[in-house]
Design an enzyme around this catalytic site. Structure first.
Site, PDB file in Angstrom:
ATOM      1  N   GLU A 196       2.079  -0.302  -5.002  1.00 57.22           N
ATOM      2  CA  GLU A 196       0.884   0.797  -5.318  1.00 57.22           C
ATOM      3  C   GLU A 196       1.973   2.062  -5.535  1.00 57.22           C
ATOM      4  OE1 GLU A 196      -3.345   2.469  -3.767  1.00 57.22           O
ATOM      5  OE2 GLU A 196      -1.737   2.023  -2.386  1.00 57.22           O
ATOM      6  N   ASP A 221       0.777  -1.301   0.030  1.00 57.02           N
ATOM      7  CA  ASP A 221       0.081  -0.062   0.125  1.00 57.02           C
ATOM      8  C   ASP A 221       0.932   1.329   0.231  1.00 57.02           C
ATOM      9  OD1 ASP A 221      -2.610   1.412   0.499  1.00 57.02           O
ATOM     10  OD2 ASP A 221      -1.664   1.738   2.414  1.00 57.02           O
TER      11      ASP A 221
END
Length: 715
Positions: free
Chosen positions: A415, A378
């Protein structure tokens, strides 16, 4: 500023302390122990060694509670001063401590107030960052008192745990399936939301748990995916929004992007009322069931920040109270000292040598202990910053993850952006290992399918594997993780049903969530009974699924999109533990013969067709573009043929028509001795929309319907 000190309850036991080897206190025999490994470790002599890292502390003590203790008390049953070696504090309990069912933590003291960047809170017992288990007061997800627990927002709701007496887990010879990166079909899903709804058919105890996922593996097999990407399963505080009255205090964090421990599985994803140790075992049983079904397991991991919040609402329970200046990016020259490149109040100091090791150790723990197959990081760009937040060309932690021998076989997905503006799609530091969520793919695919002008050339680049972005440094098409939707943002159904977000239920006056969704409602905002609008929406969803599954690169779809899950236009449902997020099994049943069938068949078509999901980028011998209007912004029709070149599947012709009128397309001649057979036409009703064996009757031309896509195979 400083945290409020908890008062000691009347009659609390005096602290039991000991320093020298062999000293006994209240049944405990202790010694100085060893500085490695970090965390709790069972010794061959029957003891338990504890070690934790703190550069800034001047005193650290080990605090141990047994099962009967109330750990809201400031005084634990045992408190042992720890010995310092370098920056590691350690102590070994030789005899007397329980080997399971205990909770423990560290009390830390140091010099300097908060103006120095430190966050000492010595009346609070801190969780061990290396704790293999975390025990919470709450045993059931989302159940607990609203607002401050025990009258203090800093009163701990969870504490470190361990279990050295359970039977070793029996993997029974079940190994991870061998799935090459080029063959991955990723299914992003939430453990809790997958079976939390009563329509899952599971008993109340099992719904929303690791065991629930294991019980419904049949659905994943029927769909055809071979990799699940689980939203965060590290221990987190789902009640974080309810600490004080605020516009979001009606919500429960169901997505889990507020990590509290990097080593412990989320205990409240165990079956209802399960202990942390039991939840850990159930996690392994879930992985075992998925592996037995031929499905790999990737974890969505959050190493960019933690749930310890900011100085406005501090949740000092672990790293911040042990060594804030080491674990987190701080700037003492500023009034707001906690640097925030994550939008969540703090940013982990990931490229500090110790913190980098800490992250790598966590990853290896999940591979060793839980047999997971990879990780999606993330806001991974936040891990590419130095201790002051400046971007780094070769961030040590990213390199360490890529080069670690124990992690050499796992999938690594970034990401490639953060909330501080560091956008690295196509340029994430990769060492030939890292894949990326391709945000450019998402945006271009949305624009072309909904009918925007001037994006056809970009559409061709994206479905061809984004070679303009990834054909460098030995990267491959599969390093582009292609997606139309993800957990945040619109679902696929809502992408074709809403022009704007509808987030009023979140309590922030519709100000949260993205305003730029590149969506189109097909002529009516939201739910409607208009058959023409509804038919167009299903056709657009099929077009998206076709585009995703024929694209070079790694396709990723989202839980629920296979039946058309709706969140009613809410594009930021992180705090809704209800039908907005929960998989609706009754809706799946309604679509079994319709959209689910089509979606599943497209997945299987991709896996069977060697011309899709290629190892290398396309060259001129691999593809023929039937196009002479590349520079015409009004052109929204694209057709091409992928050439078989002896692989045994057959040349594959694919066409997309984003116009509002029919396009009478001239077909290329099929290879000698073969004829074109129609496999897909998204304008046709089920089951004609997908015919796996192909349907002959296609000659030299094909009339491609408005807003439709077609696949022909030479047979």
């Amino acid at each position: 500023m400083g945290g409020a000190r908890a008062s000691r309850p009347d009659g609390a036991r005096a602290r039991a302390t000991a320093t020298a080897r062999g000293t006994r206190t209240d049944g405990l025999e202790i010694s100085s122990g060893e500085p490695a490994p970090l965390g709790p470790t069972a010794t061959t002599s029957g003891g338990i060694n504890f070690a934790t890292y703190s550069e800034s502390a001047s005193e650290v003590s080990l605090c141990v509670y047994d099962e009967s203790d109330d750990w809201s008390e400031a005084t634990p049953r045992w408190e042992v001063p720890m010995t310092r070696t370098g920056n590691v504090w350690h102590a070994r309990v030789e005899r007397g401590a329980p080997r399971r069912g205990a909770r423990y933590g560290y009390r830390c003291k140091g010099a300097g107030g908060w103006e120095t960047g430190a966050r000492w809170y010595e009346d609070r017992v801190m969780m061990d960052p290396y704790a293999p288990l975390v025990e919470a007061r709450r045993k059931v997800f989302g159940e607990g008192p609203k607002h401050a627990t025990h009258g203090d927002v800093n009163d701990p709701d969870m504490l470190s745990g361990y279990d050295f007496e359970s039977e070793p887990f029996d993997w029974a010879g079940v190994e991870s399936p061998k799935i090459e990166e080029k063959d991955m079909i990723v299914y992003e899903m939430t453990v809790r939301a997958f079976t939390a709804d009563a329509s899952s058919g599971l008993d109340e105890k099992t719904r929303g748990s690791y065991a629930g996922v294991a019980a419904r593996v049949d659905h994943l097999k029927a769909l055809g995916v071979n990799v699940v990407e689980l939203l965060p399963v590290f221990e987190y505080d789902e009640m974080e929004f309810q600490r004080i009255p605020n516009p979001r205090d009606h919500m429960i964090n169901t997505w889990g992007y507020s990590t509290m421990s990097f080593f412990a599985p989320m205990s409240r994803f165990g079956t209802k009322g399960a202990s942390a140790a039991r939840a850990s075992r159930e996690f392994k049983e879930m992985v075992k069931a998925l592996h037995a079904a031929g499905i790999q397991v990737i974890l969505d991991v959050v190493y960019n920040h933690t749930g310890e919040m900011n100085d406005e609402l501090p949740n000092l329970c672990s790293m911040r109270g042990i060594d804030n200046k080491t674990y987190y990016m701080t700037d003492t020259s500023k009034y707001v000292q906690m640097l925030n490149f994550t939008g969540c109040g703090n940013t982990l100091n990931a490229n500090h040598p110790y913190v980098s090791k800490f992250i790598v150790d966590s990853l290896k723990h999940w591979v060793r202990e839980y047999h997971v197959d990879g990780f999606r990081f993330d806001l991974a760009s936040a891990l590419c910053r130095d201790e002051k937040g400046h971007p780094m060309n070769s961030p040590p932690v990213i390199r360490a993850i890529a080069k670690d021998p124990e992690l050499s076989h796992v999938k690594l997905i970034a990401e490639p952006w953060d909330c501080g503006g560091l956008y690295q799609v196509g340029s994430f530091p990769n060492w030939d290992r890292w894949s990326e969520w391709n945000g450019a793919y998402r945006d271009v695919l949305r624009r072309f399918i909904k009918g925007d002008e001037g994006v056809k050339s970009d559409f061709a680049r994206r479905i061809s594997g984004s070679a303009d972005m990834y054909h460098t440094n030995k990267r491959k098409p599969y390093h582009s993780v292609n997606f139309i939707t993800a957990h945040d943002g619109f679902t696929l159904h809502d992408l074709v049903s809403y022009n704007g977000k509808h987030n009023m239920a979140n309590g922030e006056s519709n100000n949260d969530g993205s305003n730029d969704n590149l969506s189109w409602n097909c002529g009516h905002e939201g739910e409607t009974g208009d058959k023409a609008v509804r038919g167009l929406r299903w056709r657009q969803m099929k077009n998206f699924q076709v585009a995703l599954m024929i694209s070079q690169g790694t396709p990723m779809m989202v839980m629920g999109d296979e039946y058309g899950h709706t969140r009613y236009g809410n594009n930021n449902t992180y705090g809704h533990d209800d039908k907005l997020n929960n998989f609706q099994w009754n809706e799946l049943e309604k679509q079994k013969a319709h959209y689910f069938r089509f979606s599943s068949e497209m997945i299987k078509f991709r896996l069977a067709n060697p011309l899709l999901g290629r190892e290398d980028f396309l060259n001129d011998d691999d593809v023929t573009w039937h196009e002479d209007r590349w520079d015409d912004p009004s052109s929204k029709f694209l057709a091409f043929t992928l050439h078989d070149r002896g692989q045994g599947f057959g040349d594959t012709y694919i066409a997309f028509n984003a116009h509002e009128f029919y396009v009478d397309a001239a077909l290329p001649a099929p290879p000698h001795g073969k004829r074109w057979a129609r496999v897909v036409d998204t304008n046709l009703p089920s089951p004609e929309d997908f015919i796996a064996e192909g349907k002959f009757g296609v000659e030299s031309r094909y009339n491609v319907a408005p807003r439709a896509s077609v696949i022909l195979v030479a047979k």
